[in-house]
Design an enzyme around this catalytic site. Sequence first.
Site, PDB file in Angstrom:
ATOM      1  N   HIS A 109      44.525  43.607  32.889  1.00 32.87           N
ATOM      2  CA  HIS A 109      45.304  42.376  33.009  1.00 32.87           C
ATOM      3  C   HIS A 109      44.762  41.364  32.016  1.00 32.87           C
ATOM      4  O   HIS A 109      43.562  41.068  32.019  1.00 32.87           O
ATOM      5  CB  HIS A 109      45.195  41.825  34.434  1.00 32.87           C
ATOM      6  CG  HIS A 109      45.714  40.434  34.588  1.00 32.87           C
ATOM      7  ND1 HIS A 109      47.003  40.063  34.257  1.00 32.87           N
ATOM      8  CD2 HIS A 109      45.118  39.289  35.038  1.00 32.87           C
ATOM      9  CE1 HIS A 109      47.175  38.769  34.498  1.00 32.87           C
ATOM     10  NE2 HIS A 109      46.046  38.281  34.963  1.00 32.87           N
ATOM     11  N   GLU A 164      42.296  39.897  41.597  1.00 29.41           N
ATOM     12  CA  GLU A 164      43.496  40.732  41.435  1.00 29.41           C
ATOM     13  C   GLU A 164      43.240  42.178  41.863  1.00 29.41           C
ATOM     14  O   GLU A 164      44.008  43.077  41.508  1.00 29.41           O
ATOM     15  CB  GLU A 164      43.997  40.695  39.984  1.00 29.41           C
ATOM     16  CG  GLU A 164      44.278  39.320  39.423  1.00 29.41           C
ATOM     17  CD  GLU A 164      45.453  38.591  40.087  1.00 29.41           C
ATOM     18  OE1 GLU A 164      46.068  39.150  41.023  1.00 29.41           O
ATOM     19  OE2 GLU A 164      45.727  37.454  39.678  1.00 29.41           O
ATOM     20  N   HIS A 169      52.192  33.876  33.122  1.00 34.05           N
ATOM     21  CA  HIS A 169      50.828  34.248  33.487  1.00 34.05           C
ATOM     22  C   HIS A 169      50.194  35.274  32.534  1.00 34.05           C
ATOM     23  O   HIS A 169      49.151  35.009  31.948  1.00 34.05           O
ATOM     24  CB  HIS A 169      50.818  34.777  34.936  1.00 34.05           C
ATOM     25  CG  HIS A 169      49.457  35.044  35.482  1.00 34.05           C
ATOM     26  ND1 HIS A 169      49.128  34.888  36.807  1.00 34.05           N
ATOM     27  CD2 HIS A 169      48.324  35.478  34.884  1.00 34.05           C
ATOM     28  CE1 HIS A 169      47.863  35.197  36.985  1.00 34.05           C
ATOM     29  NE2 HIS A 169      47.357  35.559  35.835  1.00 34.05           N
ATOM     30  N   HIS A 204      45.772  37.607  29.513  1.00 28.35           N
ATOM     31  CA  HIS A 204      46.613  36.424  29.354  1.00 28.35           C
ATOM     32  C   HIS A 204      47.067  36.340  27.892  1.00 28.35           C
ATOM     33  O   HIS A 204      46.564  35.515  27.115  1.00 28.35           O
ATOM     34  CB  HIS A 204      45.851  35.178  29.780  1.00 28.35           C
ATOM     35  CG  HIS A 204      45.524  35.140  31.247  1.00 28.35           C
ATOM     36  ND1 HIS A 204      44.783  34.131  31.826  1.00 28.35           N
ATOM     37  CD2 HIS A 204      45.848  35.980  32.258  1.00 28.35           C
ATOM     38  CE1 HIS A 204      44.670  34.357  33.133  1.00 28.35           C
ATOM     39  NE2 HIS A 204      45.298  35.483  33.411  1.00 28.35           N
ATOM     40  N   GLU A 207      57.635  50.675  15.636  1.00 27.36           N
ATOM     41  CA  GLU A 207      56.830  51.612  16.428  1.00 27.36           C
ATOM     42  C   GLU A 207      56.909  51.343  17.940  1.00 27.36           C
ATOM     43  O   GLU A 207      56.510  52.195  18.733  1.00 27.36           O
ATOM     44  CB  GLU A 207      55.356  51.515  16.009  1.00 27.36           C
ATOM     45  CG  GLU A 207      55.110  51.848  14.565  1.00 27.36           C
ATOM     46  CD  GLU A 207      54.902  53.340  14.336  1.00 27.36           C
ATOM     47  OE1 GLU A 207      53.969  53.872  14.918  1.00 27.36           O
ATOM     48  OE2 GLU A 207      55.683  53.949  13.585  1.00 27.36           O
TER      49      GLU A 207
HETATM   50  P1  13P Z   1      39.557  36.731  38.428  1.00 21.97           P
HETATM   51  O1  13P Z   1      38.495  35.881  37.755  1.00 21.97           O
HETATM   52  O2  13P Z   1      39.445  36.672  39.919  1.00 21.97           O
HETATM   53  O3  13P Z   1      39.559  38.145  37.890  1.00 21.97           O
HETATM   54  O4  13P Z   1      40.967  36.078  38.093  1.00 21.97           O
HETATM   55  C1  13P Z   1      41.382  35.894  36.765  1.00 21.97           C
HETATM   56  C2  13P Z   1      42.844  36.031  36.607  1.00 21.97           C
HETATM   57  O5  13P Z   1      43.324  36.248  35.516  1.00 21.97           O
HETATM   58  C3  13P Z   1      43.723  35.905  37.808  1.00 21.97           C
HETATM   59  O6  13P Z   1      45.007  36.346  37.524  1.00 21.97           O
HETATM   60 ZN    ZN Z   2      45.478  36.287  35.370  1.00 23.11          ZN
END
Ligand code: 13P
Ligand code: ZN
Length: 275
Positions: A140, A116, A211, A142, A170
């Site tokens: 980023h 990413e 995602h 999940h 909040e």
């Molecule tokens: P990477 O292992 O390449 O960082 O990818 C993980 C991920 O969350 C892709 O969206």
């Molecule tokens: Zn991801």
Amino acid sequence: MRVLDAEFIKGFIRLATDGFNQGWHERNGGNLTYRIKTEEVNSVKENFNTNNPWMPIGTTVKGLALEYFLVTGSGKFFRNVELDPEVNIAIIEIDELGEHYRILWGLCEGGRPTSELPSHLMNHEVKKQQTNGLHRVIYHCHTTNVIALTFVLPLTDEVFTRELWEMATECPVVFPDGVGVVSWMVPGGRDIAIATSELMKKYDVAIWAHHGIFCSGMDFDLTFGLAHTVEKSAEILVKVLSIRPDKLQTITTKNFRDLAHDFKVTLPEQFLYEK
Ligand code: 13P
Ligand code: ZN
């Protein structure tokens, strides 16, 4: 100084461990990048290896020319960042055109920065310009409950912002600009990077449908805290929707206006619609 003794490395590692402990980083899920300060680069540059090849970023980030970043490796597990940082993270340098990077330290058993990287760097470019250099972290993760909501709520900035704000008093203070939503797209490329960085012009949070989320902030604490607040709010909403499909009472538009007044934040009219 040894790289691993630097405070910015310790902060990066702590965030990785905290994120893993929240359950947001199954396997290699998620990635983290930090735009390193000049004095921090200088404090560790004796450890840099400048023999690695320049590699294409996959997009152009002229606004980040000659910047240095600390990044997680592609396919590397957040669980392992703390256990073996030199294998799982890297310091990279951007060339003078903003088109290539090279690894200066880390990923010592091979590998490359997160897949990413285009999204991270395009977000950094927007935020560096917009915040006058104050924002340095792009994260980023999940986040389970935010992801769940992308299956049941309309994928609009208005609905996600308003629903998340309503779940915790909040929230409008922590993310007064709201959150943006990207419909499902193939991850890892330039197209999703462009869509995300467009949202980052307005928001510090971008949700990727089915995602996860991207957050931007000034430091590790604020960026992690932002992701944590958004996900906590999403968790409450999942519980509410699981108990009954409609709310009996909530924080109203008038309540938001009163809150904005007393907490001296500006909430965009776009999100203060009557329901
Ligand atoms: P990477 O292992 O390449 O960082 O990818 C993980 C991920 O969350 C892709 O969206
Ligand atoms: Zn991801």
